[in-house]
Design a protein around this motif. Structure first.
Motif, PDB file in Angstrom:
ATOM      1  N   VAL A 164       0.869  -1.173   0.000  1.00 17.32           N
ATOM      2  CA  VAL A 164       0.000   0.000   0.000  1.00 17.32           C
ATOM      3  C   VAL A 164       0.906   1.223   0.000  1.00 17.32           C
ATOM      4  CG1 VAL A 164      -1.707   1.276   1.343  1.00 17.32           C
ATOM      5  CG2 VAL A 164      -1.840  -1.220   1.203  1.00 17.32           C
ATOM      6  N   LEU A 165       0.565   2.218  -0.815  1.00 14.31           N
ATOM      7  CA  LEU A 165       1.373   3.424  -0.885  1.00 14.31           C
ATOM      8  C   LEU A 165       1.351   4.177   0.441  1.00 14.31           C
ATOM      9  CD1 LEU A 165       0.318   4.957  -4.326  1.00 14.31           C
ATOM     10  CD2 LEU A 165       2.434   3.745  -3.787  1.00 14.31           C
ATOM     11  N   SER A 166       2.491   4.694   0.813  1.00 13.63           N
ATOM     12  CA  SER A 166       2.560   5.522   2.010  1.00 13.63           C
ATOM     13  C   SER A 166       2.053   6.924   1.671  1.00 13.63           C
ATOM     14  CB  SER A 166       4.007   5.610   2.504  1.00 13.63           C
ATOM     15  OG  SER A 166       4.792   6.306   1.540  1.00 13.63           O
ATOM     16  N   ALA A 167       1.727   7.690   2.683  1.00 10.22           N
ATOM     17  CA  ALA A 167       1.322   9.082   2.471  1.00 10.22           C
ATOM     18  C   ALA A 167       2.453   9.830   1.779  1.00 10.22           C
ATOM     19  CB  ALA A 167       0.970   9.737   3.802  1.00 10.22           C
ATOM     20  N   PHE A 168       3.697   9.529   2.131  1.00 12.72           N
ATOM     21  CA  PHE A 168       4.860  10.156   1.504  1.00 12.72           C
ATOM     22  C   PHE A 168       4.868   9.891  -0.003  1.00 12.72           C
ATOM     23  CE2 PHE A 168       9.196   9.631  -0.112  1.00 12.72           C
ATOM     24  CZ  PHE A 168       9.696  10.925   0.097  1.00 12.72           C
ATOM     25  N   SER A 169       4.662   8.639  -0.410  1.00 15.11           N
ATOM     26  CA  SER A 169       4.666   8.293  -1.836  1.00 15.11           C
ATOM     27  C   SER A 169       3.515   8.956  -2.571  1.00 15.11           C
ATOM     28  CB  SER A 169       4.580   6.776  -2.020  1.00 15.11           C
ATOM     29  OG  SER A 169       5.752   6.164  -1.552  1.00 15.11           O
ATOM     30  N   ARG A 170       2.343   8.983  -1.958  1.00 13.75           N
ATOM     31  CA  ARG A 170       1.190   9.629  -2.601  1.00 13.75           C
ATOM     32  C   ARG A 170       1.461  11.115  -2.821  1.00 13.75           C
ATOM     33  NH1 ARG A 170      -1.455   6.451   1.225  1.00 13.75           N
ATOM     34  NH2 ARG A 170      -2.001   8.291   2.443  1.00 13.75           N
ATOM     35  N   LEU A 224       4.500  12.666  -2.842  1.00 12.25           N
ATOM     36  CA  LEU A 224       5.662  12.854  -3.703  1.00 12.25           C
ATOM     37  C   LEU A 224       5.311  12.674  -5.173  1.00 12.25           C
ATOM     38  CD1 LEU A 224       8.788  13.269  -3.819  1.00 12.25           C
ATOM     39  CD2 LEU A 224       8.961  10.772  -3.798  1.00 12.25           C
ATOM     40  N   CYS A 225       4.532  11.643  -5.482  1.00 12.25           N
ATOM     41  CA  CYS A 225       4.233  11.306  -6.876  1.00 12.25           C
ATOM     42  C   CYS A 225       2.919  11.890  -7.376  1.00 12.25           C
ATOM     43  CB  CYS A 225       4.209   9.785  -7.054  1.00 12.25           C
ATOM     44  SG  CYS A 225       5.799   9.024  -6.695  1.00 12.25           S
ATOM     45  N   GLY A 226       2.101  12.401  -6.468  1.00  9.96           N
ATOM     46  CA  GLY A 226       0.810  12.933  -6.886  1.00  9.96           C
ATOM     47  C   GLY A 226      -0.082  11.853  -7.474  1.00  9.96           C
ATOM     48  N   ILE A 227      -0.035  10.671  -6.865  1.00  8.92           N
ATOM     49  CA  ILE A 227      -0.781   9.521  -7.377  1.00  8.92           C
ATOM     50  C   ILE A 227      -1.608   8.927  -6.233  1.00  8.92           C
ATOM     51  CG2 ILE A 227       1.090   7.878  -6.935  1.00  8.92           C
ATOM     52  CD1 ILE A 227       0.342   6.538  -9.601  1.00  8.92           C
ATOM     53  N   SER A 228      -2.764   8.408  -6.572  1.00  2.00           N
ATOM     54  CA  SER A 228      -3.623   7.820  -5.539  1.00  2.00           C
ATOM     55  C   SER A 228      -3.451   6.304  -5.499  1.00  2.00           C
ATOM     56  CB  SER A 228      -5.090   8.148  -5.821  1.00  2.00           C
ATOM     57  OG  SER A 228      -5.548   7.427  -6.946  1.00  2.00           O
ATOM     58  N   GLN A 229      -3.847   5.715  -4.390  1.00  2.00           N
ATOM     59  CA  GLN A 229      -3.806   4.261  -4.271  1.00  2.00           C
ATOM     60  C   GLN A 229      -4.717   3.621  -5.311  1.00  2.00           C
ATOM     61  OE1 GLN A 229      -1.808   2.494  -1.945  1.00  2.00           O
ATOM     62  NE2 GLN A 229      -2.340   0.780  -3.270  1.00  2.00           N
ATOM     63  N   ALA A 230      -5.877   4.231  -5.576  1.00  2.00           N
ATOM     64  CA  ALA A 230      -6.815   3.688  -6.566  1.00  2.00           C
ATOM     65  C   ALA A 230      -6.186   3.657  -7.959  1.00  2.00           C
ATOM     66  CB  ALA A 230      -8.101   4.515  -6.579  1.00  2.00           C
ATOM     67  N   GLN A 231      -5.414   4.686  -8.324  1.00  2.00           N
ATOM     68  CA  GLN A 231      -4.754   4.699  -9.631  1.00  2.00           C
ATOM     69  C   GLN A 231      -3.757   3.554  -9.736  1.00  2.00           C
ATOM     70  OE1 GLN A 231      -3.522   8.868  -9.091  1.00  2.00           O
ATOM     71  NE2 GLN A 231      -4.166   9.184 -11.213  1.00  2.00           N
ATOM     72  N   VAL A 232      -3.000   3.345  -8.687  1.00  2.00           N
ATOM     73  CA  VAL A 232      -1.997   2.281  -8.689  1.00  2.00           C
ATOM     74  C   VAL A 232      -2.668   0.914  -8.694  1.00  2.00           C
ATOM     75  CG1 VAL A 232      -0.104   1.254  -7.377  1.00  2.00           C
ATOM     76  CG2 VAL A 232      -0.234   3.719  -7.639  1.00  2.00           C
ATOM     77  N   ASP A 233      -3.733   0.741  -7.895  1.00  2.00           N
ATOM     78  CA  ASP A 233      -4.430  -0.540  -7.839  1.00  2.00           C
ATOM     79  C   ASP A 233      -5.018  -0.934  -9.185  1.00  2.00           C
ATOM     80  OD1 ASP A 233      -3.815  -0.726  -5.159  1.00  2.00           O
ATOM     81  OD2 ASP A 233      -5.805  -0.097  -4.472  1.00  2.00           O
ATOM     82  N   ALA A 234      -5.414   0.046  -9.983  1.00  5.32           N
ATOM     83  CA  ALA A 234      -6.026  -0.226 -11.291  1.00  5.32           C
ATOM     84  C   ALA A 234      -4.983  -0.377 -12.402  1.00  5.32           C
ATOM     85  CB  ALA A 234      -6.996   0.901 -11.645  1.00  5.32           C
TER      86      ALA A 234
END
Length: 138
Positions: A24-30, A32-42
């Motif tokens: 699961v993405l950390s708050a830091f990764s979200r 830093l990258c401007g990406i959501s967990q939902a985007q990565v999961d899909a």
């Protein structure tokens, strides 16, 4: 792995591929990258995104079919926000997935280091925040 590559942003005619990392993405990764967990999961898996990225580089005339650099139209390299992106994290992640590092990833420019050297202070936030701080659109 403790750190994972989650995007291949590139600028020529911008390619951006994301895939689902094993955690699961950390708050830091979200942030830093401007990406959501939902985007990565899909997103598709790493092998598929890497194949798409290499195909895109080939279509731009930047990579050869064997994954090496094609510099027949001029020299080029990747620009990253830290040496760790390619030099450590990508290498380790590809090893963990038993994927060979394509030969086009032989050299890169560390934009974070260049920013620090030019502006005489450390950048605040990730690449997107620094680009926007300079009055540019990311």
């Amino acid at each position: 792995p403790c750190c994972e590559i989650i995007q291949f942003p590139a600028v020529v005619v911008r390619f951006k591929g994301s895939w689902a990392p094993s955690t699961v993405l950390s708050a830091f990764s979200r942030e830093l990258c401007g990406i959501s967990q939902a985007q990565v999961d899909a997103a598709p898996d790493l092998r598929q995104v890497l194949r798409s990225f290499l195909a895109w580089l080939q279509a731009q005339g930047l990579a050869a079919p064997d994954g090496g650099k094609d510099e027949s139209s001029g020299r080029w390299c990747f620009a990253t926000w830290t040496d760790a992106d390619i030099g450590n994290t990508l290498v380790a992640q590809l090893e963990a997935y038993n994927i060979d590092l394509p030969r086009c990833f032989t050299d890169w420019v560390d934009l974070k280091q260049l920013y620090r050297r030019h502006y005489k202070h450390g950048p605040q936030g990730g690449l997107q925040k620094c680009v926007e701080y300079l009055g540019l659109k990311f």
